[in-house]
Design a protein around this motif. Structure first.
Motif, PDB file in Angstrom:
ATOM      1  N   LEU A 354     -11.419  68.491  19.945  1.00 23.28           N
ATOM      2  CA  LEU A 354     -10.826  69.816  20.126  1.00 23.28           C
ATOM      3  C   LEU A 354      -9.730  70.032  19.079  1.00 23.28           C
ATOM      4  CD1 LEU A 354     -10.856  72.331  21.968  1.00 23.28           C
ATOM      5  CD2 LEU A 354      -9.048  71.235  23.318  1.00 23.28           C
ATOM      6  N   PRO A 355      -9.923  70.958  18.139  1.00 22.92           N
ATOM      7  CA  PRO A 355      -8.921  71.195  17.097  1.00 22.92           C
ATOM      8  C   PRO A 355      -7.798  72.122  17.568  1.00 22.92           C
ATOM      9  CG  PRO A 355     -10.802  72.600  16.710  1.00 22.92           C
ATOM     10  CD  PRO A 355     -11.127  71.755  17.922  1.00 22.92           C
ATOM     11  N   ASP A 356      -6.721  72.181  16.763  1.00 20.91           N
ATOM     12  CA  ASP A 356      -5.653  73.132  17.052  1.00 20.91           C
ATOM     13  C   ASP A 356      -6.005  74.499  16.474  1.00 20.91           C
ATOM     14  OD1 ASP A 356      -5.150  73.033  14.298  1.00 20.91           O
ATOM     15  OD2 ASP A 356      -3.383  71.754  14.504  1.00 20.91           O
ATOM     16  N   ALA A 357      -5.071  75.432  16.518  1.00 19.00           N
ATOM     17  CA  ALA A 357      -5.349  76.805  16.086  1.00 19.00           C
ATOM     18  C   ALA A 357      -5.692  76.891  14.605  1.00 19.00           C
ATOM     19  CB  ALA A 357      -4.145  77.683  16.401  1.00 19.00           C
ATOM     20  N   LYS A 358      -5.289  75.892  13.820  1.00 17.82           N
ATOM     21  CA  LYS A 358      -5.568  75.879  12.385  1.00 17.82           C
ATOM     22  C   LYS A 358      -6.824  75.073  12.052  1.00 17.82           C
ATOM     23  CE  LYS A 358      -0.698  76.434  11.083  1.00 17.82           C
ATOM     24  NZ  LYS A 358       0.442  75.863  10.321  1.00 17.82           N
ATOM     25  N   GLY A 359      -7.526  74.619  13.072  1.00 17.49           N
ATOM     26  CA  GLY A 359      -8.750  73.860  12.848  1.00 17.49           C
ATOM     27  C   GLY A 359      -8.535  72.378  12.618  1.00 17.49           C
ATOM     28  N   LYS A 360      -7.324  71.892  12.805  1.00 19.80           N
ATOM     29  CA  LYS A 360      -7.002  70.480  12.583  1.00 19.80           C
ATOM     30  C   LYS A 360      -7.042  69.723  13.902  1.00 19.80           C
ATOM     31  CE  LYS A 360      -2.729  69.421  12.001  1.00 19.80           C
ATOM     32  NZ  LYS A 360      -1.352  69.273  11.476  1.00 19.80           N
ATOM     33  N   VAL A 361      -7.672  68.561  13.885  1.00 19.31           N
ATOM     34  CA  VAL A 361      -7.725  67.717  15.076  1.00 19.31           C
ATOM     35  C   VAL A 361      -6.551  66.750  15.033  1.00 19.31           C
ATOM     36  CG1 VAL A 361      -9.024  65.970  16.335  1.00 19.31           C
ATOM     37  CG2 VAL A 361     -10.223  67.902  15.281  1.00 19.31           C
ATOM     38  N   ASN A 362      -5.664  66.857  15.996  1.00 17.30           N
ATOM     39  CA  ASN A 362      -4.515  65.950  16.094  1.00 17.30           C
ATOM     40  C   ASN A 362      -4.849  64.809  17.040  1.00 17.30           C
ATOM     41  OD1 ASN A 362      -2.669  67.673  14.508  1.00 17.30           O
ATOM     42  ND2 ASN A 362      -2.865  69.059  16.259  1.00 17.30           N
ATOM     43  N   ASN A 363      -4.306  63.641  16.750  1.00 16.57           N
ATOM     44  CA  ASN A 363      -4.608  62.490  17.595  1.00 16.57           C
ATOM     45  C   ASN A 363      -3.411  61.562  17.676  1.00 16.57           C
ATOM     46  OD1 ASN A 363      -6.470  60.763  19.134  1.00 16.57           O
ATOM     47  ND2 ASN A 363      -6.191  59.360  17.407  1.00 16.57           N
ATOM     48  N   LEU A 364      -2.882  61.389  18.875  1.00 18.98           N
ATOM     49  CA  LEU A 364      -1.821  60.406  19.095  1.00 18.98           C
ATOM     50  C   LEU A 364      -2.459  59.029  19.168  1.00 18.98           C
ATOM     51  CD1 LEU A 364       1.221  59.857  19.813  1.00 18.98           C
ATOM     52  CD2 LEU A 364       0.432  59.805  22.192  1.00 18.98           C
ATOM     53  N   MET A 365      -2.026  58.123  18.308  1.00 21.99           N
ATOM     54  CA  MET A 365      -2.651  56.812  18.192  1.00 21.99           C
ATOM     55  C   MET A 365      -2.107  55.811  19.202  1.00 21.99           C
ATOM     56  SD  MET A 365      -4.706  57.363  15.683  1.00 21.99           S
ATOM     57  CE  MET A 365      -5.199  55.752  15.047  1.00 21.99           C
ATOM     58  N   VAL A 366      -2.904  54.814  19.503  1.00 25.86           N
ATOM     59  CA  VAL A 366      -2.396  53.670  20.245  1.00 25.86           C
ATOM     60  C   VAL A 366      -1.528  52.852  19.294  1.00 25.86           C
ATOM     61  CG1 VAL A 366      -4.336  53.506  21.832  1.00 25.86           C
ATOM     62  CG2 VAL A 366      -4.448  52.315  19.648  1.00 25.86           C
ATOM     63  N   PRO A 367      -0.518  52.161  19.803  1.00 24.74           N
ATOM     64  CA  PRO A 367       0.257  51.271  18.929  1.00 24.74           C
ATOM     65  C   PRO A 367      -0.676  50.269  18.274  1.00 24.74           C
ATOM     66  CG  PRO A 367       1.353  51.541  21.047  1.00 24.74           C
ATOM     67  CD  PRO A 367      -0.010  52.155  21.187  1.00 24.74           C
ATOM     68  N   VAL A 368      -0.471  50.021  17.014  1.00 21.68           N
ATOM     69  CA  VAL A 368      -1.357  49.099  16.311  1.00 21.68           C
ATOM     70  C   VAL A 368      -1.296  47.710  16.932  1.00 21.68           C
ATOM     71  CG1 VAL A 368       0.366  48.468  14.571  1.00 21.68           C
ATOM     72  CG2 VAL A 368      -2.062  48.297  14.024  1.00 21.68           C
ATOM     73  N   SER A 369      -0.138  47.379  17.514  1.00 23.23           N
ATOM     74  CA  SER A 369       0.027  46.107  18.237  1.00 23.23           C
ATOM     75  C   SER A 369       0.939  46.335  19.423  1.00 23.23           C
ATOM     76  CB  SER A 369       0.639  45.028  17.332  1.00 23.23           C
ATOM     77  OG  SER A 369      -0.171  44.757  16.215  1.00 23.23           O
ATOM     78  N   ASN A 370       0.642  45.671  20.528  1.00 26.63           N
ATOM     79  CA  ASN A 370       1.523  45.758  21.693  1.00 26.63           C
ATOM     80  C   ASN A 370       1.690  44.429  22.405  1.00 26.63           C
ATOM     81  OD1 ASN A 370      -0.959  45.477  22.907  1.00 26.63           O
ATOM     82  ND2 ASN A 370      -1.036  47.549  23.745  1.00 26.63           N
ATOM     83  N   THR A 371       1.142  43.373  21.830  1.00 27.02           N
ATOM     84  CA  THR A 371       1.192  42.039  22.406  1.00 27.02           C
ATOM     85  C   THR A 371       1.495  41.039  21.293  1.00 27.02           C
ATOM     86  OG1 THR A 371      -0.515  42.717  23.970  1.00 27.02           O
ATOM     87  CG2 THR A 371      -0.044  40.375  23.838  1.00 27.02           C
ATOM     88  N   PHE A 372       2.369  40.068  21.585  1.00 31.19           N
ATOM     89  CA  PHE A 372       2.860  39.217  20.516  1.00 31.19           C
ATOM     90  C   PHE A 372       2.857  37.749  20.945  1.00 31.19           C
ATOM     91  CE2 PHE A 372       4.498  43.441  20.218  1.00 31.19           C
ATOM     92  CZ  PHE A 372       4.432  43.753  18.875  1.00 31.19           C
ATOM     93  N   LEU A 373       2.198  36.919  20.140  1.00 32.29           N
ATOM     94  CA  LEU A 373       2.175  35.483  20.366  1.00 32.29           C
ATOM     95  C   LEU A 373       3.385  34.892  19.656  1.00 32.29           C
ATOM     96  CD1 LEU A 373       0.536  33.055  21.482  1.00 32.29           C
ATOM     97  CD2 LEU A 373      -0.586  32.921  19.263  1.00 32.29           C
ATOM     98  N   VAL A 374       4.306  34.313  20.411  1.00 37.55           N
ATOM     99  CA  VAL A 374       5.572  33.843  19.842  1.00 37.55           C
ATOM    100  C   VAL A 374       5.777  32.357  20.112  1.00 37.55           C
ATOM    101  CG1 VAL A 374       6.640  36.116  20.071  1.00 37.55           C
ATOM    102  CG2 VAL A 374       6.884  34.451  21.935  1.00 37.55           C
ATOM    103  N   MET A 375       6.649  31.761  19.305  1.00 39.31           N
ATOM    104  CA  MET A 375       7.062  30.371  19.507  1.00 39.31           C
ATOM    105  C   MET A 375       8.583  30.316  19.502  1.00 39.31           C
ATOM    106  SD  MET A 375       4.228  28.023  17.618  1.00 39.31           S
ATOM    107  CE  MET A 375       4.404  26.784  18.895  1.00 39.31           C
ATOM    108  N   LYS A 376       9.122  29.488  20.365  1.00 38.94           N
ATOM    109  CA  LYS A 376      10.576  29.450  20.490  1.00 38.94           C
ATOM    110  C   LYS A 376      11.212  28.799  19.263  1.00 38.94           C
ATOM    111  CE  LYS A 376      11.246  25.059  22.993  1.00 38.94           C
ATOM    112  NZ  LYS A 376      11.781  24.459  24.231  1.00 38.94           N
ATOM    113  N   LYS A 377      12.426  29.171  19.012  1.00 37.49           N
ATOM    114  CA  LYS A 377      13.178  28.668  17.866  1.00 37.49           C
ATOM    115  C   LYS A 377      13.271  27.147  17.913  1.00 37.49           C
ATOM    116  CE  LYS A 377      16.099  29.452  14.376  1.00 37.49           C
ATOM    117  NZ  LYS A 377      15.719  30.204  13.150  1.00 37.49           N
ATOM    118  N   GLY A 378      12.978  26.509  16.787  1.00 36.77           N
ATOM    119  CA  GLY A 378      13.117  25.069  16.675  1.00 36.77           C
ATOM    120  C   GLY A 378      11.901  24.260  17.061  1.00 36.77           C
ATOM    121  N   VAL A 379      10.798  24.912  17.418  1.00 39.45           N
ATOM    122  CA  VAL A 379       9.593  24.183  17.802  1.00 39.45           C
ATOM    123  C   VAL A 379       9.114  23.335  16.618  1.00 39.45           C
ATOM    124  CG1 VAL A 379       7.961  25.978  17.117  1.00 39.45           C
ATOM    125  CG2 VAL A 379       7.382  24.441  18.991  1.00 39.45           C
TER     126      VAL A 379
END
Length: 558
Positions: A354-379
């Motif tokens: 569904l486009p806007d009034a100017k014929g452009k389709v807008n799309n709110l994106m999902v975050p490219v990342s939302n989960t993070f594999l981490v290691m504690k300091k000094g491992v």
């Protein structure tokens, strides 16, 4: 009436799956084959000198890594297996030389509370999977190990290729102070696109064309309500469905959400976006959101939107029963359509943008990342995070045949760390292209990746007997017609801020309640449209202005 969920909750995604070949040369050949078949060249990003001396899939000596994690309540394991010792943990140990010592595990809110306590007391395991807010909190407190060098040394070709598909935005999101402090997941960007699904058989019966504008959509919905498209002689059809969360706007597309209508008005409620001047603002208080609410209000008043949408327990019921002619939802709607076609064999939904009034389709994106594999300091062995991620990616992308020997019906939270998505950012479009080329004879089926070969087999089976087995049909359908829609040009907008602030922690729930109740009352005609203006004033005075300042300050730190 349900209120909208808080924009951000301090939760941790509770899964990371894995597997990789114990023969690095064989694994490399598999990755090269996949790179070639997807039009990418894994060798285009040459490994660093350090990487040439390391095995990205297996550590040279056994290591023990401590962790804790969330598990699905009530998930079953085979007799003799435990959370600490099961097919997944044994597989990882065999493939990577990494064994995991589970300090504790829990489910649901118990896990969330124990995690908060562990973070607050700096009582962290060697490795864990966290959400964005937890990642930022740990990074700011200096509790995470710098993974920059070990990523450069150990990242496998396929791993680098996946991150390259995000233009390295995923890796950038895992950096803090210029250092790579996590191995981020990669979200499939097609999951952000909410399509307008319309019953083509009803359009044909009423002599209508598929809607191309907002006005067209209104007219089609009106015809579906008033002109008896199902031919039963009763005024019982529904124009368009909705849901109790339809007036919020998640990045990820969901069923029966009004996301496409908001986007058609350049409105992005529940998200932090840039206005015309470039300032970061809250989308729910912008004039474009008021315009979108006005249109939804008019449609609801005219009976074009399901009158019961805010109260329905089974949101799919109007579609599955054959009562509704339009629903809004993602590219992977095949499951619901399978049930719909089972009940209504002549039904035929088609996906549109569904486009806007100017014929452009807008799309709110999902975050490219939302989960993070981490290691504690000094491992002592930070490289274990990258080796683990490599094995997970190889298994999830099905480049390791040994991983296919596992019983994947066993809950994924029983993997040592858990489960998260690591895929090409444009995975759906890539797979769709590969499938299309194989079906048209441009490429040979045997050249397909294992993932796409399965889709190809389903497609060929369905071609021989169209919709004869709807489970087969729905298994590949998303990579055909919906995927072609995904290839249409779009203006993609990312939310500028997806974490929380100190004032958010205290006041966000009340602000969300104010927003939800106001929006629903406006749309359902219980308050005048201009009550939106009072909502904006109240939102700003009840903490919104303070939160806006904090959000802008946080963004400026990056």
């Amino acid at each position: 009436m349900k209120t909208m969920k808080a924009l951000i909750a301090l939760t941790v995604v509770s899964a990371l799956a894995a597997a990789c070949s114990d023969k690095p040369a064989q694994q490399g050949a598999q990755e090269t084959a996949q790179s070639t078949s997807t039009g990418q060249n894994a060798s285009a990003s040459p490994a660093s000198p350090a990487a040439a001396k390391t095995d990205p899939y297996k550590l040279p000596n056994p290591v023990e890594i401590t962790t804790f994690k969330g598990v699905t309540p009530g998930a079953k394991l085979p007799s003799g297996d435990t959370v600490e010792d099961n097919q997944y943990t044994r597989y990882i140990k065999d493939k990577t030389n990494i064994s995991f010592k589970l300090l504790w595990y829990a489910s649901g809110q118990d896990y969330t509370q124990k995690l908060k306590l562990a973070v607050a007391s700096n009582d962290l395991p060697d490795m864990m999977l966290v959400d964005e807010q937890t990642f930022l909190s740990l990074a700011e407190a200096g509790q995470l190990e710098d993974l920059t060098k070990v990523y450069d040394a150990y990242a496998a070709p396929l791993t680098k290729e996946l991150y390259a598909s995000t233009q390295n935005k995923a890796l950038d999101k895992a950096k803090y102070g210029g250092k790579l402090l996590a191995i981020p997941n990669i979200s499939v960007q097609a999951d952000s696109v909410s399509m307008v699904w319309v019953r083509k058989d009803w359009l044909d019966k009423l002599g209508l064309q598929p809607p191309k504008t907002m006005d067209d959509l209104v007219n089609v919905a009106k015809a579906f309500v008033e002109k008896d498209p199902d031919g039963n002689g009763k005024a019982d059809t529904i124009g368009m469905t909705g849901s109790d969360t339809a007036l919020s706007m998640p990045g990820k597309a969901s069923f029966h959400n009004f996301k496409p209508i908001f986007e058609a008005y350049n409105a992005f409620p529940s998200n932090w976006i840039k206005d015309k001047s470039g300032s970061v603002v809250y989308g729910s208080i912008q004039p474009e959101t008021k315009e979108a609410l006005a249109k939804l209000r008019d449609m609801y008043a005219a009976g074009l939107i399901d009158k019961e949408f805010a109260l329905r327990k089974d949101l799919n019921a109007p579609v599955v029963s054959g009562q509704a002619g339009i629903f809004l939802g993602p590219w992977w709607a095949g499951g619901m359509l399978m049930d719909t076609y089972t009940n209504n064999p002549k039904a035929n939904f088609i996906p549109l943008l569904l486009p806007d009034a100017k014929g452009k389709v807008n799309n709110l994106m999902v975050p490219v990342s939302n989960t993070f594999l981490v290691m504690k300091k000094g491992v002592k062995t930070p490289e274990a995070a990258v080796v683990y991620a490599n094995t997970f990616i190889a298994a999830q992308r099905k480049t390791d045949p040994d991983a296919l020997k596992l019983d994947f019906t066993i809950d994924a939270t029983y993997w040592p760390i858990g489960n998260a998505t690591f895929d090409y950012a444009d995975a759906v479009e890539r797979k769709a292209d590969m499938l299309k080329k194989a079906l048209t004879g441009e490429t040979k089926p045997e050249s397909l990746t294992p993932e796409v070969k399965v889709l190809y087999d389903y497609a060929k089976q369905d071609q021989a007997n169209p919709r004869g087995d709807l489970k087969v049909w729905k298994s590949y359908y998303g990579y055909t017609e919906p995927a072609e829609v995904l290839k249409q040009p779009r203006s993609n907008i990312y939310s500028e801020f997806t974490a929380t602030t100190k004032t958010m922690d205290r006041k966000w729930a009340n602000l969300q309640k104010l927003e939800s109740e106001t929006f629903f009352k406006i749309v359902m005609g219980q308050q005048p449209l201009d009550s939106f203006d009072k909502f904006v004033t109240d939102w700003k005075s009840q903490g919104g202005d303070d939160i806006t300042k904090e959000v802008r300050d946080e963004i400026s730190k990056k």
